[in-house]
Design an enzyme around this catalytic site. Sequence first.
Site, mmCIF file in Angstrom:
data_model
loop_
_atom_site.group_PDB
_atom_site.id
_atom_site.type_symbol
_atom_site.label_atom_id
_atom_site.label_comp_id
_atom_site.label_asym_id
_atom_site.label_seq_id
_atom_site.Cartn_x
_atom_site.Cartn_y
_atom_site.Cartn_z
ATOM 1 N N ILE A 27 0.839 -1.198 0.000
ATOM 2 C CA ILE A 27 0.000 0.000 0.000
ATOM 3 C C ILE A 27 0.873 1.247 0.000
ATOM 4 C CG2 ILE A 27 -1.945 1.166 1.115
ATOM 5 C CD1 ILE A 27 -2.279 -1.416 2.831
ATOM 6 N N TYR A 68 -4.060 17.643 -11.624
ATOM 7 C CA TYR A 68 -4.701 16.531 -10.908
ATOM 8 C C TYR A 68 -5.683 15.793 -11.815
ATOM 9 C CZ TYR A 68 -6.951 14.066 -7.005
ATOM 10 O OH TYR A 68 -7.446 13.100 -6.151
ATOM 11 N N THR A 115 -10.559 14.315 4.691
ATOM 12 C CA THR A 115 -9.120 14.107 4.808
ATOM 13 C C THR A 115 -8.382 15.436 4.748
ATOM 14 O OG1 THR A 115 -8.831 13.898 2.418
ATOM 15 C CG2 THR A 115 -9.320 11.866 3.639
#
Length: 252
Positions: A6, A154, A191
Amino acid sequence: MRYFIITGTSRGLGKAIAKALIQKGHHVFCISRTVNNELKDYAKVHEGKFDYLPYNLSNLQGLRNLMFNIFSSIDLKHAESISLINNAGILSPIKPLEECRDSEILSNLHVNLAAPLILTSEFISRTKEFVGEKTVINISSGAGSKPHYGWSNYCASKAGVNLFTQSVGIEQEERKHPVKILALAPAIMDTTMQEEIRGTDKKNFIEVEKFKDYKTQGKLLTPEQVAEVVRNLLLEGKFENGDVVDVRDLIE
């Protein structure tokens, strides 16, 4: 033994995915720039095998050696499954493209697109003869299919993630022991990336007020909710190879 690799595990979704997968019978390899000691302690309590590899994914030249080191600790002859979760990502720079420095553009593309490409390439190569379950999950974004003012880098990188996922899915149909690959858009989560978005000047991101409303109106998913979906996808494998899906379609 189930093995999981991960990226981006120092916080947010990556940390939550790691916690969801750490348990007895699983070996989790975590990759991020900074070590998350909370995960180390969590692994001890839950009897999971755990390795942390501090690494900056913008350093593309060292990625194949990084995977060599990881696979040196993996016993494929006795493995039940092996998975790669390309989770690490950066949103910046958030501003019109003409105001972005070359270094900012390259940093975004390196972390969001080039690193997952190289890691996936190495993963496929090193598991070519492995007959067990092989899975790659690329954490994408709704921005990969919808443009946003100030997010040109992005959006481009996440669109690339979606298309390389679909392309690899097609390629693996021709393999004797195929890797299953999926791109998952995790929706809008609570987040630090969302904090970064809400703190952006409106002249650089004209939708900033809408994203502030997502927070105040309680519309953000938790990383733990999304991590549970990722965990189920990895352990159950219920998806079509090369799929690009939104987590909201998988949360009951």
